[in-house]
Motif scaffolding. Structure first.
Motif, PDB file in Angstrom:
ATOM      1  N   THR A 143      45.375 -53.133  87.711  1.00 41.16           N
ATOM      2  CA  THR A 143      44.621 -51.761  87.962  1.00 41.16           C
ATOM      3  C   THR A 143      43.590 -52.495  88.686  1.00 41.16           C
ATOM      4  N   VAL A 144      43.128 -52.016  89.785  1.00 47.36           N
ATOM      5  CA  VAL A 144      42.115 -52.627  90.676  1.00 47.36           C
ATOM      6  C   VAL A 144      40.959 -51.546  91.017  1.00 47.36           C
ATOM      7  N   ALA A 145      39.687 -51.920  90.587  1.00 46.55           N
ATOM      8  CA  ALA A 145      38.407 -50.881  90.838  1.00 46.55           C
ATOM      9  C   ALA A 145      38.042 -51.216  92.133  1.00 46.55           C
ATOM     10  N   GLN A 146      37.431 -50.239  92.699  1.00 47.42           N
ATOM     11  CA  GLN A 146      36.612 -50.717  94.201  1.00 47.42           C
ATOM     12  C   GLN A 146      35.992 -49.282  94.552  1.00 47.42           C
ATOM     13  N   GLY A 147      34.995 -49.548  95.443  1.00 47.95           N
ATOM     14  CA  GLY A 147      34.193 -48.435  95.775  1.00 47.95           C
ATOM     15  C   GLY A 147      32.635 -48.834  96.180  1.00 47.95           C
ATOM     16  N   VAL A 191       8.846 -60.941  96.041  1.00 47.44           N
ATOM     17  CA  VAL A 191       9.762 -59.717  95.809  1.00 47.44           C
ATOM     18  C   VAL A 191       9.987 -59.754  94.268  1.00 47.44           C
ATOM     19  N   ILE A 192       9.974 -58.640  93.682  1.00 42.91           N
ATOM     20  CA  ILE A 192      10.095 -58.271  92.257  1.00 42.91           C
ATOM     21  C   ILE A 192      11.655 -58.243  91.942  1.00 42.91           C
ATOM     22  N   VAL A 193      12.404 -57.171  92.687  1.00 42.96           N
ATOM     23  CA  VAL A 193      13.598 -56.617  92.528  1.00 42.96           C
ATOM     24  C   VAL A 193      14.261 -56.819  94.085  1.00 42.96           C
ATOM     25  N   GLN A 194      15.410 -57.097  94.225  1.00 42.23           N
ATOM     26  CA  GLN A 194      16.321 -57.317  95.423  1.00 42.23           C
ATOM     27  C   GLN A 194      17.574 -56.576  94.891  1.00 42.23           C
ATOM     28  N   ILE A 195      17.790 -55.030  95.537  1.00 44.96           N
ATOM     29  CA  ILE A 195      18.907 -54.383  95.373  1.00 44.96           C
ATOM     30  C   ILE A 195      19.649 -54.084  96.891  1.00 44.96           C
ATOM     31  N   ALA A 196      20.787 -54.776  96.869  1.00 39.41           N
ATOM     32  CA  ALA A 196      21.227 -54.999  98.445  1.00 39.41           C
ATOM     33  C   ALA A 196      20.099 -55.452  99.463  1.00 39.41           C
ATOM     34  N   GLU A 197      20.023 -54.652 100.264  1.00 37.07           N
ATOM     35  CA  GLU A 197      18.815 -54.846 101.392  1.00 37.07           C
ATOM     36  C   GLU A 197      17.606 -54.379 101.175  1.00 37.07           C
ATOM     37  N   ILE A 198      17.380 -53.718 100.151  1.00 37.31           N
ATOM     38  CA  ILE A 198      16.122 -53.012  99.742  1.00 37.31           C
ATOM     39  C   ILE A 198      15.323 -54.245  98.867  1.00 37.31           C
ATOM     40  N   GLN A 256      10.837 -41.863  94.518  1.00 39.07           N
ATOM     41  CA  GLN A 256      11.905 -41.547  93.645  1.00 39.07           C
ATOM     42  C   GLN A 256      13.277 -42.061  94.077  1.00 39.07           C
ATOM     43  N   TRP A 257      13.789 -42.493  93.099  1.00 36.08           N
ATOM     44  CA  TRP A 257      14.971 -43.152  93.419  1.00 36.08           C
ATOM     45  C   TRP A 257      16.314 -42.544  92.690  1.00 36.08           C
ATOM     46  N   LEU A 258      17.355 -42.583  93.334  1.00 34.47           N
ATOM     47  CA  LEU A 258      18.586 -41.936  93.013  1.00 34.47           C
ATOM     48  C   LEU A 258      19.869 -42.908  93.181  1.00 34.47           C
ATOM     49  N   VAL A 259      20.741 -42.982  92.031  1.00 29.40           N
ATOM     50  CA  VAL A 259      21.838 -43.834  92.123  1.00 29.40           C
ATOM     51  C   VAL A 259      23.212 -42.965  92.028  1.00 29.40           C
ATOM     52  N   SER A 260      24.055 -43.086  92.811  1.00 27.86           N
ATOM     53  CA  SER A 260      25.274 -42.263  92.893  1.00 27.86           C
ATOM     54  C   SER A 260      26.476 -43.361  93.031  1.00 27.86           C
ATOM     55  N   ASP A 261      27.254 -43.266  91.835  1.00 31.53           N
ATOM     56  CA  ASP A 261      28.745 -44.313  92.212  1.00 31.53           C
ATOM     57  C   ASP A 261      29.853 -43.608  92.688  1.00 31.53           C
ATOM     58  N   TYR A 262      30.162 -44.153  93.662  1.00 36.52           N
ATOM     59  CA  TYR A 262      31.449 -43.596  94.286  1.00 36.52           C
ATOM     60  C   TYR A 262      32.590 -44.808  94.315  1.00 36.52           C
ATOM     61  N   TRP A 263      33.237 -44.703  93.093  1.00 39.26           N
ATOM     62  CA  TRP A 263      34.122 -45.893  92.910  1.00 39.26           C
ATOM     63  C   TRP A 263      35.338 -45.364  92.253  1.00 39.26           C
ATOM     64  N   PHE A 264      36.634 -45.982  92.327  1.00 39.89           N
ATOM     65  CA  PHE A 264      37.682 -45.265  92.145  1.00 39.89           C
ATOM     66  C   PHE A 264      38.771 -46.689  91.429  1.00 39.89           C
ATOM     67  N   VAL A 318      31.195 -52.436  95.427  1.00 38.29           N
ATOM     68  CA  VAL A 318      31.358 -52.647  94.002  1.00 38.29           C
ATOM     69  C   VAL A 318      33.016 -53.096  93.572  1.00 38.29           C
ATOM     70  N   THR A 319      33.156 -53.968  92.748  1.00 37.06           N
ATOM     71  CA  THR A 319      34.578 -54.241  92.397  1.00 37.06           C
ATOM     72  C   THR A 319      34.754 -53.990  90.872  1.00 37.06           C
ATOM     73  N   ASP A 320      33.576 -53.833  90.166  1.00 37.37           N
ATOM     74  CA  ASP A 320      33.769 -53.752  88.756  1.00 37.37           C
ATOM     75  C   ASP A 320      32.792 -52.769  88.023  1.00 37.37           C
ATOM     76  N   GLN A 321      33.061 -52.404  86.895  1.00 38.72           N
ATOM     77  CA  GLN A 321      32.096 -51.636  85.937  1.00 38.72           C
ATOM     78  C   GLN A 321      30.873 -52.423  85.784  1.00 38.72           C
ATOM     79  N   GLY A 322      30.846 -53.719  85.532  1.00 41.90           N
ATOM     80  CA  GLY A 322      29.707 -54.546  85.326  1.00 41.90           C
ATOM     81  C   GLY A 322      28.543 -54.494  86.481  1.00 41.90           C
ATOM     82  N   ALA A 323      29.113 -54.450  87.706  1.00 39.05           N
ATOM     83  CA  ALA A 323      28.291 -54.450  88.998  1.00 39.05           C
ATOM     84  C   ALA A 323      27.555 -53.109  89.004  1.00 39.05           C
ATOM     85  N   VAL A 324      28.234 -51.914  88.812  1.00 38.04           N
ATOM     86  CA  VAL A 324      27.552 -50.660  88.659  1.00 38.04           C
ATOM     87  C   VAL A 324      26.708 -50.731  87.661  1.00 38.04           C
TER      88      VAL A 324
END
Length: 139
Positions: A94-98, A26-33, A53-61, A117-123
């Motif tokens: 201030t708490v970030a989540q999403g 395994v070269i890269v592990q992204i969650a369960e992928i 094709q790969w698409l990333v959408s972040d839904y955090w607030f 995710v809980t912070d911008q670093g994870a995104v």
């Protein structure tokens, strides 16, 4: 010659099923992928890496709330300094989540992973991993 493993059968039977070849590391592990050099392994099945094709959408607030230590300090301080202890309730954090949604598509096959995710670093980390996999898919 196919490698085979024995399959449960009656006495004296020699039923064998072929064993799949090792998929590679395994070269890269992204969650369960899990991504290898040729295949994207998902819980729903395998997808070829080439041409995917790969698409990333972040839904955090971010939201503001009263921290627990301030609530405890207000309750404990209420017995000592009634009016001033209520000022602890004005403290906000201030708490970030999403979630970040990663979608991989190849032809008619598609898989969507939702990653909490809980912070911008994870995104940022998830975006960097997906960008790396995009370069692998383009090879």
């Amino acid at each position: 010659m196919d490698r085979a493993r024995p399959v449960a059968g009656g006495a004296g039977t020699d039923l064998r099923a072929p064993v799949a070849a090792a998929p590679g590391p395994v070269i890269v592990q992204i969650a369960e992928i899990a991504v290898t050099s040729t295949t994207v392994h998902t819980p729903a099945g395998d997808i070829p890496l080439a041409g995917s094709q790969w698409l990333v959408s972040d839904y955090w607030f971010s939201q503001q709330r009263i921290p627990r230590w301030a609530i405890v300090a207000a309750i404990v301080g209420f017995c000592v300094l009634t009016v001033f202890s209520l000022l602890f309730l004005l403290v906000k954090e201030t708490v970030a989540q999403g979630t970040v949604q990663v979608t991989v598509t190849n032809g008619t096959r598609q898989y969507v992973a939702r990653i909490p995710v809980t912070d911008q670093g994870a995104v940022t980390t998830i975006n960097q991993q997906v960008n790396y996999v995009r370069t692998l898919a383009a090879l």
